[in-house]
Design an enzyme around this catalytic site. Structure first.
Site, short mmCIF file in Angstrom:
data_model
loop_
_atom_site.label_atom_id
_atom_site.label_comp_id
_atom_site.label_asym_id
_atom_site.label_seq_id
_atom_site.Cartn_x
_atom_site.Cartn_y
_atom_site.Cartn_z
N SER A 163 1.02 11.47 1.42
CA SER A 163 2.41 11.04 1.64
C SER A 163 3.02 10.83 0.27
O SER A 163 2.28 10.71 -0.73
CB SER A 163 2.41 9.72 2.41
OG SER A 163 3.66 9.07 2.35
N TYR A 166 -0.80 0.95 3.81
CA TYR A 166 -0.57 2.38 4.05
C TYR A 166 -0.54 3.13 2.72
O TYR A 166 -1.18 4.17 2.56
CB TYR A 166 0.76 2.56 4.80
CG TYR A 166 1.13 4.01 5.07
CD1 TYR A 166 0.50 4.73 6.09
CD2 TYR A 166 2.10 4.66 4.30
CE1 TYR A 166 0.83 6.06 6.33
CE2 TYR A 166 2.44 5.98 4.54
CZ TYR A 166 1.81 6.68 5.55
OH TYR A 166 2.14 7.99 5.79
#
Ligand SMILES: NC(=O)c1ccc[n+]([C@@H]2O[C@H](COP(=O)([O-])OP(=O)(O)OC[C@H]3O[C@@H](n4cnc5c(N)ncnc54)[C@H](O)[C@@H]3O)[C@@H](O)[C@H]2O)c1
Length: 258
Positions: A154, A167
């Site tokens: 990401s 995350y």
């Protein structure tokens, strides 16, 4: 001349004869990637914990003329991952490409408010899951003498994500796994890269945007379509990317450029 015209030969699709495994393919980015592999001629193994969505993705591929197999598997469990690779080989005989896409996000909260259970859940799927999948995919690719792996990280694997620190840590770890393994297996004909999407228009994102909780990201002022990210995953697997290895390919519309 009448009666002598012959049908033109159908151009071979780029991944005909290849086998692609996509984890987290019951939904979102994983589904778009599985569908793209199917359109490109690959036999597709759709892996996910979500049974209905997984079957639905496989059915979409088959309905559009492709080949697909759904295998229910939790990538955070070594037994499930072993069974997934075994079924892939039993069914299609080989494994050429793997897109390790399955992952979980976290509810936004300051780091000091985080729960241990949340840490274990996110790290379990996003880090241990990718590690377990790579480990067994690599063993098969080593036997075959080559392959390509794409790990979905990401933009939060490259820069911090305030209020989503676990995350972000998990996605940074995916980059570390990718770079290390890319160097380890570079001489074995296996390329390993990471894909770093920005905000993708999944149902969850679209809903949050509609409810005014999320603004379309700068500088393009829109979310990515899942297919735009899937295209990059397929390119990384293709021969077009034959010298691309250990790279983090950012597909974020310029979000991290400014
Ligand atoms: N959507 C975005 O904006 C965005 C941005 C950057 C990165 N990503 C990453 O892309 C990937 C896909 O995200 P998405 O937005 O399509 O999410 P999604 O929630 O739509 O799909 C994720 C899929 O993974 C599956 N999954 C989760 N844990 C699993 C496990 N342990 N074993 C097997 N399957 C599991 C889920 O059932 C689901 O079908 C994730 O790794 C995510 O972190 C997404």
């Amino acid at each position: 001349m009448k009666g002598t015209s012959k049908a033109q030969p159908v151009a071979e699709l780029p991944f005909t004869g290849k086998v692609a495994l996509v984890t987290g393919a019951a939904s979102g980015l994983g589904r778009a990637t599985a569908l793209a592999f199917g359109r490109a001629g690959a036999c597709v193994v759709v892996a996910d914990t979500a049974i209905d969505g997984g079957h639905a993705t496989a059915a979409m591929i088959v309905e559009s003329g492709g080949k697909a197999l759904f295998v229910r598997s939790d990538i955070a469990r070594s037994g499930d991952v072993a069974a997934l690779i075994e079924k892939t080989i039993n069914y299609y005989g080989r494994l050429d490409f793997a897109v390790n896409n399955a992952g979980v996000d976290e509810e936004a909260a300051p780091l000091a408010d985080g729960e241990e259970e949340q840490y274990d859940r996110i790290m379990g799927a996003n880090v241990k899951g990718v590690w377990l999948c790579m480990k067994l995919q690599l063993r098969q690719m080593l036997k075959q003498g080559g392959g390509a792996i794409v790990n979905v990280s990401s933009v939060s694997g490259l820069v911090g994500a305030p209020n989503r620190a676990i995350y972000a840590a998990s996605k940074h770890a995916v980059v570390g796994l990718t770079r290390s393994a890319a160097a380890e297996y570079a001489r074995e004909g296996i390329r390993i890269n990471a894909l770093c999407p920005g905000a993708v228009k999944t149902p969850h994102m679209a809903r949050a945007a509609e409810e005014g909780q999320l603004e379309a990201p700068a500088p393009m002022g829109r979310f990515a379509e899942a297919a735009e990210v899937a295209n990059a995953a397929l390119w990384l697997c293709s021969e077009q990317a034959s010298y691309v290895n250990g790279h983090e390919l950012v597909v974020d519309g310029g979000f991290t450029a400014v």
